[in-house]
Design an enzyme around this catalytic site. Structure first.
Site, mmCIF file in Angstrom:
data_model
loop_
_atom_site.group_PDB
_atom_site.id
_atom_site.type_symbol
_atom_site.label_atom_id
_atom_site.label_comp_id
_atom_site.label_asym_id
_atom_site.label_seq_id
_atom_site.Cartn_x
_atom_site.Cartn_y
_atom_site.Cartn_z
ATOM 1 N N LYS A 50 0.838 -1.214 0.000
ATOM 2 C CA LYS A 50 0.000 0.000 0.000
ATOM 3 C C LYS A 50 0.868 1.259 0.000
ATOM 4 O O LYS A 50 2.068 1.190 0.311
ATOM 5 C CB LYS A 50 -0.933 -0.021 1.199
ATOM 6 C CG LYS A 50 -0.236 -0.059 2.538
ATOM 7 C CD LYS A 50 -1.204 -0.429 3.656
ATOM 8 C CE LYS A 50 -0.441 -0.546 4.960
ATOM 9 N NZ LYS A 50 -1.276 -1.054 6.049
ATOM 10 N N TYR A 277 11.824 31.183 5.390
ATOM 11 C CA TYR A 277 10.514 31.720 5.802
ATOM 12 C C TYR A 277 10.443 31.894 7.315
ATOM 13 O O TYR A 277 10.903 31.021 8.064
ATOM 14 C CB TYR A 277 9.402 30.754 5.406
ATOM 15 C CG TYR A 277 9.105 30.711 3.929
ATOM 16 C CD1 TYR A 277 8.645 31.848 3.269
ATOM 17 C CD2 TYR A 277 9.261 29.535 3.210
ATOM 18 C CE1 TYR A 277 8.359 31.795 1.911
ATOM 19 C CE2 TYR A 277 8.974 29.476 1.864
ATOM 20 C CZ TYR A 277 8.525 30.609 1.218
ATOM 21 O OH TYR A 277 8.236 30.552 -0.122
HETATM 22 C C1 LIG Z 1 -0.426 -2.001 6.758
HETATM 23 C C2 LIG Z 1 -0.973 -3.297 7.085
HETATM 24 C C3 LIG Z 1 -0.128 -4.405 7.274
HETATM 25 C C4 LIG Z 1 1.379 -4.294 7.297
HETATM 26 O O1 LIG Z 1 1.805 -3.672 8.502
HETATM 27 P P1 LIG Z 1 3.356 -3.536 8.859
HETATM 28 O O2 LIG Z 1 3.352 -3.008 10.246
HETATM 29 O O3 LIG Z 1 3.930 -2.577 7.886
HETATM 30 O O4 LIG Z 1 3.947 -4.881 8.751
HETATM 31 C C5 LIG Z 1 -0.720 -5.644 7.446
HETATM 32 N N1 LIG Z 1 -2.078 -5.778 7.461
HETATM 33 C C6 LIG Z 1 -2.908 -4.730 7.313
HETATM 34 C C7 LIG Z 1 -4.377 -4.941 7.351
HETATM 35 C C8 LIG Z 1 -2.393 -3.457 7.135
HETATM 36 O O5 LIG Z 1 -3.220 -2.429 6.989
#
Ligand SMILES: *Cc1c(COP(=O)(O)O)cnc(C)c1O
Length: 383
Positions: A50, A277
Site C-alpha cells: 500500500k 521563511y
Molecule cells: C499495513 C498493514 C499491514 C502491514 O503492517 P506492517 O506493520 O507494515 O507490517 C498488514 N495488514 C494490514 C491490514 C495493514 O493495513
C-alpha cells in the site's frame, strides 16, 4: 467530471534531470523477502504494497515480487490493485481497505480479492457478482480488537453462517489485524490472536474447508511465531525497517531505499541575516551554506525544521531555517562543498547513515509516515 490517477507522475526524461531522487536497491528487497520467507516457513508471505509500496514504487516492487515467486500481494485501495493488473501483475492481490458497492464490479473484473467486513457488504457483493455472472473472491475481516473495520469476533459465528449462504461468494481467506504487535507488551496481541482462533472454530464445527488464515504484520512476524498461521502480511519489515525501536533485530533485513539530492547553490551567510521563511534561524558569525532542491513538497517534512541533518562529503550537517516546499539550506560551517556534490537525505555513505527512524524522530512521527510521504514527484531509480 473526470478523475485521473497520477502515479507515476514523472516522465522518463525528467528522471535524468531531477537532482532529487530515490534509489531503490531491488537486490536488498529480494534478500529481505527471502529472510522473511525463510523465517516464517511454511507459512505463505503476503507483502503489503500500500501507499506506493511504502514509498518504494508500487509497480516495480510488485514486478520484483512476481519474479521471485512471492505468494500474495496486498494493497489498501482498489485503484492500487487496478494499477497492478494493468501493469501485468497476475498474482493474487488482496485489497485491505473497505469496499463501496459501486467498486464491486472493478474488483471482480480485475480479479482483486475483496475485504468483506459486514453482512450488508456481502449481500451487495453477492448481488453484483450474480449480475456479472462471475464469482467474487473475498477475505472475511474479523475485528479482534482494533475497532476499525471488520465483524466483531463475538458476532463472527452468525456472520459466517450467513456468508456461506451466498452462492456467488468464494471465501478465499479470513483475517484480522493487530493493534500493537510492535510493542514489547504482547498481552493485547495475545488476546487478539485468541479471539481470532475462537472465530475459526466455526469451520471445524460446520465442517467447512478452512480458508487462508492470516493475521501477522511485521511486529508479529518478529515476535510471535504462533501468529503465522497460513500466511503472514508484513509491510515495513520487507522494506528493511523495523516497526519500532523496541523490537529485537532478529532478522537480517536492510533498508532498500536511499533518498538523495545535489548541492545546487553555495553562499556565505553573514551574521544578522536570517535564513528562510519566518526568519527562524540566524548565525552569530559568518557561515558557509548550500542550498539543496528538496522540501516538504517532496515529503521532506517541514516538522523536521531545526532538527534535520544531511550527509554531505561524509559529514553530517544541520538543515537551517524552516524547510521550504522545494528547498532546504544546509550549514556546512567552515567546510567546502561544490555544486553537484551529492547530498544524502536518507541512506548510508558507507560510514555514516541517516535512517527512516532518524527522520521520524526529527519529525515527531513514525518511520512509516516518513517513507509513505516521499512524494511521487521524486523519481524512483532502481538498481
Ligand atoms: C499495513 C498493514 C499491514 C502491514 O503492517 P506492517 O506493520 O507494515 O507490517 C498488514 N495488514 C494490514 C491490514 C495493514 O493495513
Amino acid at each position: 467530471m473526470s478523475a485521473e490517477y497520477n502515479y507515476p507522475t514523472i516522465s522518463e526524461d525528467a528522471k535524468i534531470i531531477r537532482p532529487t531522487k530515490v534509489e531503490v536497491d531491488l537486490s536488498i528487497l529480494k534478500k529481505n523477502f527471502e529472510a522473511i520467507k525463510k523465517h516464517v516457513s511454511p507459512a505463505k508471505v503476503n507483502i503489503v504494497l500500500k501507499a506506493n509500496a511504502y514509498g518504494h514504487g508500487l509497480v516495480r516492487v510488485a514486478k520484483l515480487l512476481e519474479e521471485i515467486d512471492a505468494d500474495y500481494l496486498s494493497v489498501a485501495v482498489v485503484e492500487e490493485g487496478i494499477l497492478l493488473r494493468k501493469a501485468g501483475i497476475n498474482m493474487p492481490i488482496l485489497v485491505l481497505g473497505g469496499v463501496w458497492g459501486n467498486q464491486v464490479p472493478l474488483f471482480i473484473n480485475y480479479d482483486l480479492h475483496i475485504t468483506a467486513s459486514s453482512l450488508e457488504k456481502v449481500k451487495q457483493i453477492n448481488k453484483i457478482s450474480a449480475q456479472l455472472k462471475k464469482k467474487a473472491k473475498v477475505h472475511i475481516k474479523i475485528d479482534t480488537g482494533m475497532e476499525r473495520i471488520g465483524v466483531h469476533y463475538y458476532n463472527s459465528e452468525k456472520f459466517l453462517e450467513e456468508v456461506y449462504k451466498y452462492k456467488n461468494i468464494l471465501v478465499e481467506g479470513i483475517y484480522s489485524h493487530f493493534a500493537n504487535a510492535d510493542t514489547t507488551d504482547l498481552s493485547h496481541t495475545e488476546l487478539q490472536l485468541a479471539r481470532f482462533q475462537e472465530s475459526l472454530f466455526f469451520f471445524e464445527k460446520h465442517s467447512i474447508e478452512m480458508p487462508v488464515r492470516h493475521i501477522a504484520n511485521s511486529g508479529a512476524v518478529l515476535q510471535m511465531p504462533e501468529t503465522y498461521l497460513d500466511m503472514v502480511r508484513p509491510g515495513i519489515l520487507f522494506y528493511g525497517v523495523y516497526p519500532s525501536k523496541d523490537l529485537p533485530r532478529i532478522l537480517d533485513v536492510k533498508p532498500a531505499l536511499t533518498w538523495k539530492s545535489l548541492v545546487v547553490y553555495f553562499k556565505v551567510i553573514k551574521p544578522g541575516h536570517p535564513v528562510g521563511y519566518g526568519l527562524t534561524w540566524q548565525s552569530n558569525k559568518n557561515i558557509r551554506a548550500v542550498t539543496v532542491p528538496v522540501g516538504y513538497g517532496d515529503g521532506y517534512l517541514r516538522s523536521m525544521s531545526h532538527k534535520a541533518k544531511v550527509l554531505l562529503n561524509k559529514k553530517l550537517y544541520p538543515v537551517i531555517g524552516s524547510i521550504s516546499m522545494d528547498q532546504i539550506v544546509v550549514n556546512i560551517g567552515d567546510n567546502s562543498a561544490y555544486n553537484g556534490d551529492e547530498v544524502l537525505l536518507l541512506g548510508s555513505d558507507g560510514t555514516n547513515s541517516i535512517t527512516a527512524e532518524d527522520l521520524a524522530e526529527w519529525a515527531g512521527t513514525i518511520p512509516y509516515e516518513i517513507l509513505t510521504n516521499i512524494n511521487t514527484r521524486v523519481p524512483r531509480i532502481y538498481k
